[in-house]
Design a protein around this motif. Structure first.
Motif, PDB file in Angstrom:
ATOM      1  N   VAL A 159     -11.148   4.511   6.245  1.00  0.00           N
ATOM      2  CA  VAL A 159     -11.079   3.348   5.288  1.00  0.00           C
ATOM      3  C   VAL A 159      -9.951   2.690   5.639  1.00  0.00           C
ATOM      4  CG1 VAL A 159     -10.775   2.763   2.732  1.00  0.00           C
ATOM      5  CG2 VAL A 159     -12.034   4.790   3.484  1.00  0.00           C
ATOM      6  N   VAL A 160     -10.330   1.344   5.678  1.00  0.00           N
ATOM      7  CA  VAL A 160      -9.026   0.465   5.907  1.00  0.00           C
ATOM      8  C   VAL A 160      -9.304  -0.941   4.739  1.00  0.00           C
ATOM      9  CG1 VAL A 160      -8.337  -1.668   7.471  1.00  0.00           C
ATOM     10  CG2 VAL A 160      -9.319   0.461   8.399  1.00  0.00           C
ATOM     11  N   ASP A 161      -8.143  -0.772   3.859  1.00  0.00           N
ATOM     12  CA  ASP A 161      -8.358  -1.864   2.744  1.00  0.00           C
ATOM     13  C   ASP A 161      -7.431  -2.861   3.006  1.00  0.00           C
ATOM     14  OD1 ASP A 161     -10.063  -0.814   1.050  1.00  0.00           O
ATOM     15  OD2 ASP A 161      -8.587   0.675   0.205  1.00  0.00           O
ATOM     16  N   GLY A 162      -7.762  -4.218   2.778  1.00  0.00           N
ATOM     17  CA  GLY A 162      -6.954  -5.245   2.882  1.00  0.00           C
ATOM     18  C   GLY A 162      -6.629  -5.465   1.314  1.00  0.00           C
ATOM     19  N   TYR A 163      -5.300  -5.195   1.083  1.00  0.00           N
ATOM     20  CA  TYR A 163      -4.657  -5.234  -0.264  1.00  0.00           C
ATOM     21  C   TYR A 163      -4.377  -6.734  -0.592  1.00  0.00           C
ATOM     22  CZ  TYR A 163      -4.156  -0.247  -1.651  1.00  0.00           C
ATOM     23  OH  TYR A 163      -4.384   0.894  -2.171  1.00  0.00           O
ATOM     24  N   TRP A 164      -4.009  -7.449   0.242  1.00  0.00           N
ATOM     25  CA  TRP A 164      -3.909  -8.996   0.284  1.00  0.00           C
ATOM     26  C   TRP A 164      -3.999  -9.598   1.175  1.00  0.00           C
ATOM     27  CZ3 TRP A 164       0.629 -11.283   2.545  1.00  0.00           C
ATOM     28  CH2 TRP A 164       1.244 -10.610   3.309  1.00  0.00           C
ATOM     29  N   TRP A 179      -6.754   6.450   6.860  1.00  0.00           N
ATOM     30  CA  TRP A 179      -6.452   5.427   5.717  1.00  0.00           C
ATOM     31  C   TRP A 179      -5.536   4.578   6.022  1.00  0.00           C
ATOM     32  CZ3 TRP A 179      -3.247   3.362   2.248  1.00  0.00           C
ATOM     33  CH2 TRP A 179      -3.763   2.450   1.111  1.00  0.00           C
ATOM     34  N   PHE A 180      -5.783   3.091   5.969  1.00  0.00           N
ATOM     35  CA  PHE A 180      -4.687   1.913   6.091  1.00  0.00           C
ATOM     36  C   PHE A 180      -4.844   0.943   5.121  1.00  0.00           C
ATOM     37  CE2 PHE A 180      -4.590   4.009  10.191  1.00  0.00           C
ATOM     38  CZ  PHE A 180      -3.095   3.710  11.012  1.00  0.00           C
ATOM     39  N   GLY A 181      -3.751   0.547   4.788  1.00  0.00           N
ATOM     40  CA  GLY A 181      -3.704  -0.623   3.805  1.00  0.00           C
ATOM     41  C   GLY A 181      -2.738  -1.418   3.780  1.00  0.00           C
ATOM     42  N   GLY A 182      -3.136  -2.830   3.559  1.00  0.00           N
ATOM     43  CA  GLY A 182      -1.874  -3.878   3.967  1.00  0.00           C
ATOM     44  C   GLY A 182      -2.552  -5.291   3.751  1.00  0.00           C
ATOM     45  N   GLU A 183      -1.909  -6.125   4.695  1.00  0.00           N
ATOM     46  CA  GLU A 183      -2.486  -7.536   4.678  1.00  0.00           C
ATOM     47  C   GLU A 183      -3.946  -7.611   5.412  1.00  0.00           C
ATOM     48  OE1 GLU A 183      -3.338 -11.435   5.499  1.00  0.00           O
ATOM     49  OE2 GLU A 183      -2.689 -10.099   7.214  1.00  0.00           O
ATOM     50  N   ALA A 184      -4.846  -8.197   5.018  1.00  0.00           N
ATOM     51  CA  ALA A 184      -6.235  -8.081   5.468  1.00  0.00           C
ATOM     52  C   ALA A 184      -6.290  -8.474   7.000  1.00  0.00           C
ATOM     53  CB  ALA A 184      -7.112  -9.035   4.457  1.00  0.00           C
ATOM     54  N   GLY A 185      -5.790  -9.843   7.201  1.00  0.00           N
ATOM     55  CA  GLY A 185      -5.652 -10.326   8.768  1.00  0.00           C
ATOM     56  C   GLY A 185      -4.829  -9.253   9.658  1.00  0.00           C
ATOM     57  N   ALA A 186      -4.033  -8.840   9.306  1.00  0.00           N
ATOM     58  CA  ALA A 186      -3.099  -7.806  10.048  1.00  0.00           C
ATOM     59  C   ALA A 186      -3.779  -6.374  10.356  1.00  0.00           C
ATOM     60  CB  ALA A 186      -1.715  -7.445   9.594  1.00  0.00           C
ATOM     61  N   LEU A 187      -4.754  -6.138   9.309  1.00  0.00           N
ATOM     62  CA  LEU A 187      -5.575  -5.060   9.596  1.00  0.00           C
ATOM     63  C   LEU A 187      -6.913  -4.965  10.432  1.00  0.00           C
ATOM     64  CD1 LEU A 187      -5.065  -3.345   6.020  1.00  0.00           C
ATOM     65  CD2 LEU A 187      -3.992  -2.896   8.016  1.00  0.00           C
ATOM     66  N   LYS A 188      -7.272  -6.244  10.744  1.00  0.00           N
ATOM     67  CA  LYS A 188      -8.469  -6.472  11.360  1.00  0.00           C
ATOM     68  C   LYS A 188      -8.333  -5.651  12.806  1.00  0.00           C
ATOM     69  CE  LYS A 188     -10.275 -10.673   9.547  1.00  0.00           C
ATOM     70  NZ  LYS A 188     -10.584 -12.179   9.926  1.00  0.00           N
ATOM     71  N   ALA A 201       0.797  -1.408  -0.168  1.00  0.00           N
ATOM     72  CA  ALA A 201      -0.090   0.086   0.052  1.00  0.00           C
ATOM     73  C   ALA A 201       0.707   1.457   0.069  1.00  0.00           C
ATOM     74  CB  ALA A 201      -1.035  -0.043   1.251  1.00  0.00           C
ATOM     75  N   LEU A 202       2.179   1.133   0.000  1.00  0.00           N
ATOM     76  CA  LEU A 202       3.056   2.182  -0.012  1.00  0.00           C
ATOM     77  C   LEU A 202       2.857   3.195  -1.172  1.00  0.00           C
ATOM     78  CD1 LEU A 202       6.519   1.121   1.257  1.00  0.00           C
ATOM     79  CD2 LEU A 202       4.943   2.897   2.201  1.00  0.00           C
ATOM     80  N   PRO A 203       2.470   2.660  -2.549  1.00  0.00           N
ATOM     81  CA  PRO A 203       2.261   3.656  -3.580  1.00  0.00           C
ATOM     82  C   PRO A 203       0.837   4.386  -3.283  1.00  0.00           C
ATOM     83  CG  PRO A 203       2.622   1.479  -4.362  1.00  0.00           C
ATOM     84  CD  PRO A 203       2.754   1.200  -3.088  1.00  0.00           C
TER      85      PRO A 203
END
Length: 270
Positions: free
Chosen positions: A252-257, A225-234, A152-154
């Motif tokens: 907004v919390v996006d599970g990118y992968w 806004w946070f983005g990253g691995e879906a489980g780690a973002l719960k 999610a860095l980009p």
């Protein structure tokens, strides 16, 4: 925390598959590869927001041209057709005057997209579909709270570029080590906290949640806004709620992968 004057607004785009050609490849950091794509099919391409993403379609084993999805009888894109290999990627930058689309890939050899990027050369072809829409987020908050791992860095980098140069930003960014910190050129109003995994596997550390737990919210209105691995973002999603952020209104919390899942669509976490 008071409500923002303008709440996020979702706008849908018409979907069009495109086949593009690589014009440049650059290793931005040891783990990030920048690919510049071009082609006449970019005519009409739209991206308005830092979180916009496209589905990237990769050539099959031993092939040079990617296979793109076709529309079924119900007017839906058939993403389960045999031979399709695709992943979601953030639009890092789009320059319509130069007809250039920039995507940044995390360099790794345990997935088809990472392997493709590490071997990519000018002249190679890549297919894209999307973005399917954009979420317009007001710039007029007192501050912005951002968090991301490498995937999610980009999006974070693009958000920092889009915001006014004097915007107040607090960002927590999880990366492998200090060599990845060169990826972002932060504006003066941004306070960047780099979180190093130091050998731990991506998506296993809880670094973003711990950093957020130790953060004291300033006064004023904010958007997170946070983005990253879906489980780690719960736990991040839960903590933001406890801090007063409202899902899809002020956060907004996006599970990118998702670990162990191919072709993860982060809209499935909404």
């Amino acid at each position: 925390m008071t409500a923002a004057r303008t709440e996020p607004r979702l706008e849908w785009y018409p979907l069009q598959p495109r086949t593009l050609r690589v014009s440049e490849v650059d290793r931005v950091t040891p783990r990030m590869i920048r690919v510049v794509l071009t082609g006449q099919e970019l005519d009409g391409f739209r991206t308005e927001n830092f979180d916009d993403h496209v589905k990237v379609f990769l050539p099959g084993e031993g092939e040079r041209t990617p296979r793109l999805p076709a529309m079924d009888e119900q007017g839906r894109w058939n993403m389960r057709a045999p031979g399709l290999t695709y992943r979601d990627y953030t639009v890092r930058r789009y320059d319509p005057s130069a007809a250039e689309l920039v995507l940044d890939f995390v360099a790794h050899d345990h997935g088809p997209a990472g392997r493709w990027a590490m071997a990519a050369r000018p002249g190679d072809e890549l297919g894209i579909l999307g973005p399917r829409g954009t979420l317009h987020i007001d710039h007029g908050y007192d501050y912005h709270l951002l968090g991301a791992d490498e995937t999610a860095l980009p999006a974070v980098a693009r958000r920092l570029e889009d915001l006014p140069r004097d915007a107040r930003v607090f960002a927590f960014l999880e990366v492998a080590d200090a060599r990845e910190e060169h990826y972002i050129d932060a504006p003066d109003g941004a306070r960047i906290t780099w979180l190093h995994r130091d050998g731990a596997a991506p998506g296993t550390t809880g670094l973003l949640d711990r950093a957020l737990a130790e953060f004291t919210l300033p006064e004023g209105t904010a958007f997170a806004w946070f983005g990253g691995e879906a489980g780690a973002l719960k736990p991040v999603r839960r903590r933001l709620k406890e801090m007063g952020f409202v899902r899809n209104s002020t956060s907004v919390v996006d599970g990118y992968w998702r670990k162990g899942t191919a072709n993860h669509d982060h809209h499935d976490d909404d």
